[in-house]
Design a protein around this motif. Structure first.
Motif, PDB file in Angstrom:
ATOM      1  N   ARG A 276       1.016  -1.032   0.168  1.00  0.00           N
ATOM      2  CA  ARG A 276       0.098   0.084   0.095  1.00  0.00           C
ATOM      3  C   ARG A 276       0.981   1.295  -0.085  1.00  0.00           C
ATOM      4  O   ARG A 276       2.104   1.128   0.292  1.00  0.00           O
ATOM      5  CB  ARG A 276      -0.836   0.060   1.179  1.00  0.00           C
ATOM      6  N   GLU A 277       0.146   2.339  -0.396  1.00  0.00           N
ATOM      7  CA  GLU A 277       1.240   3.667  -0.316  1.00  0.00           C
ATOM      8  C   GLU A 277       0.978   4.172   1.275  1.00  0.00           C
ATOM      9  O   GLU A 277      -0.381   4.019   1.704  1.00  0.00           O
ATOM     10  CB  GLU A 277       0.302   4.513  -1.183  1.00  0.00           C
ATOM     11  N   LEU A 278       2.096   4.696   1.754  1.00  0.00           N
ATOM     12  CA  LEU A 278       2.252   5.043   3.092  1.00  0.00           C
ATOM     13  C   LEU A 278       2.045   6.576   3.031  1.00  0.00           C
ATOM     14  O   LEU A 278       1.649   7.245   3.917  1.00  0.00           O
ATOM     15  CB  LEU A 278       3.426   4.705   3.798  1.00  0.00           C
ATOM     16  N   HIS A 279       2.676   7.236   2.109  1.00  0.00           N
ATOM     17  CA  HIS A 279       2.566   8.908   2.191  1.00  0.00           C
ATOM     18  C   HIS A 279       2.956   9.260   0.758  1.00  0.00           C
ATOM     19  O   HIS A 279       3.577   8.501  -0.154  1.00  0.00           O
ATOM     20  CB  HIS A 279       3.795   9.342   2.838  1.00  0.00           C
ATOM     21  N   ALA A 280       2.421  10.255   0.234  1.00  0.00           N
ATOM     22  CA  ALA A 280       2.696  10.994  -0.936  1.00  0.00           C
ATOM     23  C   ALA A 280       2.900  12.551  -0.592  1.00  0.00           C
ATOM     24  O   ALA A 280       2.248  13.188   0.065  1.00  0.00           O
ATOM     25  CB  ALA A 280       1.859  10.713  -1.889  1.00  0.00           C
ATOM     26  N   SER A 281       3.931  13.084  -1.244  1.00  0.00           N
ATOM     27  CA  SER A 281       4.299  14.494  -1.158  1.00  0.00           C
ATOM     28  C   SER A 281       4.650  15.032  -2.694  1.00  0.00           C
ATOM     29  O   SER A 281       4.513  14.357  -3.496  1.00  0.00           O
ATOM     30  CB  SER A 281       5.475  14.931  -0.362  1.00  0.00           C
ATOM     31  N   HIS A 282       4.762  16.292  -2.599  1.00  0.00           N
ATOM     32  CA  HIS A 282       5.210  16.963  -3.926  1.00  0.00           C
ATOM     33  C   HIS A 282       6.629  16.380  -4.324  1.00  0.00           C
ATOM     34  O   HIS A 282       7.202  16.817  -5.263  1.00  0.00           O
ATOM     35  CB  HIS A 282       5.585  18.498  -3.656  1.00  0.00           C
ATOM     36  N   ARG A 283       7.525  15.638  -3.579  1.00  0.00           N
ATOM     37  CA  ARG A 283       8.697  15.294  -3.535  1.00  0.00           C
ATOM     38  C   ARG A 283       9.021  13.936  -4.035  1.00  0.00           C
ATOM     39  O   ARG A 283       9.717  13.591  -4.608  1.00  0.00           O
ATOM     40  CB  ARG A 283       9.828  15.618  -2.540  1.00  0.00           C
ATOM     41  N   SER A 284       7.885  12.966  -3.423  1.00  0.00           N
ATOM     42  CA  SER A 284       8.303  11.555  -3.369  1.00  0.00           C
ATOM     43  C   SER A 284       6.867  10.989  -2.982  1.00  0.00           C
ATOM     44  O   SER A 284       5.820  11.387  -2.509  1.00  0.00           O
ATOM     45  CB  SER A 284       9.474  11.249  -2.487  1.00  0.00           C
ATOM     46  N   HIS A 285       6.827   9.677  -3.472  1.00  0.00           N
ATOM     47  CA  HIS A 285       5.723   8.821  -3.013  1.00  0.00           C
ATOM     48  C   HIS A 285       6.565   7.413  -2.193  1.00  0.00           C
ATOM     49  O   HIS A 285       7.506   7.035  -2.499  1.00  0.00           O
ATOM     50  CB  HIS A 285       5.098   7.988  -4.449  1.00  0.00           C
ATOM     51  N   VAL A 286       5.868   7.185  -1.123  1.00  0.00           N
ATOM     52  CA  VAL A 286       6.376   6.133  -0.259  1.00  0.00           C
ATOM     53  C   VAL A 286       5.442   4.995  -0.174  1.00  0.00           C
ATOM     54  O   VAL A 286       4.363   5.139   0.238  1.00  0.00           O
ATOM     55  CB  VAL A 286       6.706   6.882   1.005  1.00  0.00           C
ATOM     56  N   TYR A 287       6.105   3.788  -0.473  1.00  0.00           N
ATOM     57  CA  TYR A 287       5.326   2.571  -0.300  1.00  0.00           C
ATOM     58  C   TYR A 287       5.732   1.540   0.510  1.00  0.00           C
ATOM     59  O   TYR A 287       6.974   1.682   0.786  1.00  0.00           O
ATOM     60  CB  TYR A 287       4.903   2.005  -1.615  1.00  0.00           C
ATOM     61  N   LEU A 288       4.661   0.801   1.279  1.00  0.00           N
ATOM     62  CA  LEU A 288       5.076  -0.487   2.002  1.00  0.00           C
ATOM     63  C   LEU A 288       5.212  -1.641   0.973  1.00  0.00           C
ATOM     64  O   LEU A 288       4.247  -1.761   0.183  1.00  0.00           O
ATOM     65  CB  LEU A 288       4.120  -0.506   3.107  1.00  0.00           C
ATOM     66  N   ALA A 289       6.234  -2.127   1.095  1.00  0.00           N
ATOM     67  CA  ALA A 289       6.263  -3.280   0.062  1.00  0.00           C
ATOM     68  C   ALA A 289       6.964  -4.491   0.632  1.00  0.00           C
ATOM     69  O   ALA A 289       7.533  -4.495   1.899  1.00  0.00           O
ATOM     70  CB  ALA A 289       7.428  -2.902  -1.260  1.00  0.00           C
ATOM     71  N   ILE A 290       6.843  -5.804  -0.039  1.00  0.00           N
ATOM     72  CA  ILE A 290       7.442  -6.869   0.543  1.00  0.00           C
ATOM     73  C   ILE A 290       8.446  -7.362  -0.589  1.00  0.00           C
ATOM     74  O   ILE A 290       8.323  -7.510  -1.778  1.00  0.00           O
ATOM     75  CB  ILE A 290       6.529  -7.998   0.654  1.00  0.00           C
ATOM     76  N   ASP A 291       9.735  -7.804  -0.016  1.00  0.00           N
ATOM     77  CA  ASP A 291      10.916  -8.266  -0.705  1.00  0.00           C
ATOM     78  C   ASP A 291      10.374  -9.802  -1.016  1.00  0.00           C
ATOM     79  O   ASP A 291      10.325 -10.583  -0.294  1.00  0.00           O
ATOM     80  CB  ASP A 291      12.288  -8.141  -0.056  1.00  0.00           C
ATOM     81  N   GLN A 292      10.121  -9.973  -2.424  1.00  0.00           N
ATOM     82  CA  GLN A 292       9.775 -11.372  -2.821  1.00  0.00           C
ATOM     83  C   GLN A 292      10.887 -12.569  -2.620  1.00  0.00           C
ATOM     84  O   GLN A 292      10.405 -13.590  -2.618  1.00  0.00           O
ATOM     85  CB  GLN A 292       9.406 -11.297  -4.347  1.00  0.00           C
ATOM     86  N   GLU A 293      11.970 -12.033  -2.411  1.00  0.00           N
ATOM     87  CA  GLU A 293      13.141 -13.044  -2.221  1.00  0.00           C
ATOM     88  C   GLU A 293      13.097 -13.389  -0.847  1.00  0.00           C
ATOM     89  O   GLU A 293      13.414 -14.506  -0.441  1.00  0.00           O
ATOM     90  CB  GLU A 293      14.544 -12.577  -2.696  1.00  0.00           C
ATOM     91  N   SER A 294      13.159 -12.368   0.070  1.00  0.00           N
ATOM     92  CA  SER A 294      13.502 -12.577   1.639  1.00  0.00           C
ATOM     93  C   SER A 294      12.080 -12.718   2.331  1.00  0.00           C
ATOM     94  O   SER A 294      12.095 -13.240   3.562  1.00  0.00           O
ATOM     95  CB  SER A 294      14.392 -11.419   2.099  1.00  0.00           C
TER      96      SER A 294
END
Length: 579
Positions: A276-294
């Motif tokens: 999901r998206e955690l935060h968005a601003s005029h500089r960046s987008h921040v997402y929670l993600a899962i490393d599919q390998e680890s």
């Protein structure tokens, strides 16, 4: 052809006839993906004999290069990466001298020469300042690839014209040369190459071709035998094999990093599945993600779509990953090590479940003073980790502070960090270019002045004040400052005005000092501010006798009105008695 670069390295260093070895050297041959992404790095530094701390400078310079280079973004070229690392190192060394008793005598400060070689793909990248040297074996000759930065005076004496740590800005030589399997490079300090003939170096390389450490030792001992009275350091790099098409493939991969689009849940970006998206601003987008390998949760940060054509913004974005990798503190968010090639431009950071300080303040509208002290102390330790590396955060605010379930506080978001020595991070002279959030930005930035650690202290002081009072010490006045006259008109609103949130008067004096408009009148260091929050110092105690008109203006005017009223009644009575 082999799949990976294959090299052999030989090294030797000795103090020679001196009591202390002021030279320092090192090399790094990483394995796996890091070898193809970053290549092999080796460097040597030579301290100057007039300085008693020059050996610290040599060690710091080599350590910084060999550690920080491998922390830089994969999207940066070798030249860009090393120049940033050395510019930051130069600024740090210069700052150490400025803080020492020898601030006006660079020859006794944190100064050294440096020669470094980074071998990546089919190219050797050379970086040099001072009078150490880099040679390449060309058949039966040694080709000197660097230029000595030394000025010879009348009478035969000489001095360095350039070195690491002498000036705030670094004037660094750079050169790249194509290489082939079988090429050999030699790095040496002046205590060696000023006394050893090229023919002897070549013979030592032939005689000890199977043991490069012994070849380096033989060359250094020959310099000692020939009368060298300096420290002796030699490094040898022999290229046994190059990876197939390494140079072209790596450059192409760097240039082909694509800018990510807006990501939706379940989308996959370079083996990271978006949750999901955690935060968005005029500089960046921040997402929670899962490393599919680890299977680990990570935070992915991508450039804002509107900024993807802004080269300066992308350069600053790439700088964030390097900053996160350089800082080692439990109170600063760390970068996730990159173990595989990327196709997109992003920053991977550790995921810390918790809440921002802004949310914590909403949930705790009247915190205990002890809770505030604990949080502020942890933030201060995080800021100190930046300041030790000659960096300023510049955007400290409640939204950029994270508190996890155990109560550990971490500083996040490095988009506004200033790294000493890098032009891209200089504070601009116009308010429109201020990178921090205006309500928490120190007033000196609005005057176009460069920040200092006391600028971050101002931001921390504002946050501390807000935690205790629920408001800002100057309201919105600071953001309107455009001149020193306006700066002098700023009036601090005492934290004692709110009787529903009582705090000791001396704590208010500590806060007033921390957020003073003049940075020279704030506490000298973060540690002093944190200490004074627990126990007032002499400077604070002298300020605790705050006039009533500032502590409680309403009570002051009511009292004054009452006294004036009583005086009028008394005067009327006197006049009446006199008929």
């Amino acid at each position: 052809m082999p799949d990976a670069l294959q090299v052999r390295i030989g090294q030797y260093s000795d103090r020679g006839r001196k009591a202390l070895n002021q030279d320092f050297h090192g090399a790094c041959v990483p394995t796996g993906e890091a070898l193809s992404r970053k290549g092999v790095a080796l460097a040597l530094a030579d301290g100057i004999s007039s300085s008693e701390v020059s050996h610290f400078a040599s060690a710091a310079a080599v350590h910084a290069l060999l550690q920080d280079y491998y922390c830089t973004s994969d999207a940066w070229s070798v030249r860009r990466s090393v120049q940033c690392v050395l510019a930051a190192t130069n600024a740090w060394l210069h700052a150490q001298t400025r803080r020492s008793p020898h601030r006006f005598d660079a020859d006794r400060g944190h100064v050294c020469t440096l020669s470094a070689l980074v071998l990546k793909g089919a190219t050797a990248h050379l970086f040099h300042v001072g009078d150490s040297r880099i040679y390449r074996v060309q058949g039966q000759a040694l080709e000197q690839l660097t230029e000595d930065h030394r000025v010879v005076l009348e009478g035969g004496s000489s001095h360095l014209s350039r070195a690491l740590g002498v000036q705030p800005q670094l004037d660094l030589d750079y050169r790249s040369v194509a290489v082939d399997a079988g090429d050999t490079f030699v790095l040496s300090t002046d205590g060696v190459h000023e006394h050893v003939r090229a023919a002897f170096m070549l013979e030592a390389l032939r005689t000890h071709a199977g043991d490069l450490d012994e070849a380096a030792r033989a060359i250094a001992l020959e310099a000692l035998r020939c009368g060298s009275d300096d420290n002796l350091t030699v490094q040898i790099l022999c290229i046994d094999a190059l990876a197939e098409d390494a140079g072209e493939a790596l450059q192409r991969r760097r240039a082909d990093l694509r800018l990510p689009p807006l990501l939706e849940p379940r989308a996959v970006l370079d083996s990271y599945q978006i949750v999901r998206e955690l935060h968005a601003s005029h500089r960046s987008h921040v997402y929670l993600a899962i490393d599919q390998e680890s299977g680990e949760h990570v935070v992915l940060k991508t450039p804002a779509v509107d900024l993807q054509a802004d080269e300066a913004a992308l350069e600053r974005f790439l700088l964030e990953e390097w900053i996160a990798r350089r800082i080692h503190s439990p109170h600063v968010l760390r970068a996730v090590p990159s173990q595989r090639p990327r196709e997109h431009l992003f920053v991977a950071l550790e995921y810390v479940p918790g809440q921002t300080l802004a949310q914590w303040m909403t949930d705790h509208p009247r915190p205990q003073l002890a809770e505030v002290r604990d949080i502020v102390g942890q933030i201060a330790r995080g800021l100190q980790a930046f300041h030790r590396m000659e960096m300023l955060h510049q955007d400290l605010r409640p939204e950029n502070v994270l508190i996890d379930a155990t109560g550990t506080v971490k500083i996040i978001d490095f988009g506004a960090v200033h790294v000493a020595g890098l032009v891209e991070s200089q504070v601009a002279a116009h308010q429109a270019d201020i990178l921090g959030t205006l309500q928490y930005t120190a007033p000196e930035y609005f005057l176009g002045e460069a920040g200092t650690p006391r600028s971050d202290l101002f931001s921390l002081g504002v946050i501390t004040y807000q935690m205790l009072t629920g408001r800002l010490p100057y309201g919105a006045q600071v953001a309107r400052v455009q001149s020193r006259a306006q700066l002098r008109q700023l009036r601090y609103s005492s934290a004692l005005h709110d009787e529903s949130r009582p705090i000791p008067a001396w704590v208010d004096a500590v806060l007033e000092r921390a957020v003073h408009p003049d940075p020279l009148k704030r506490q000298e260091a973060m540690s002093e501010f944190v200490h004074e929050l627990h126990q007032p110092g002499a400077a604070t105690l002298a300020r605790t006798r705050t006039p009533l008109v500032r502590r409680n203006p309403l009570l002051f005017w009511r009292t004054l009105s009452l006294l004036l009223g009583l005086a009028v009644v008394a005067l009327i009575g006197v006049l009446h008695a006199r008929g």
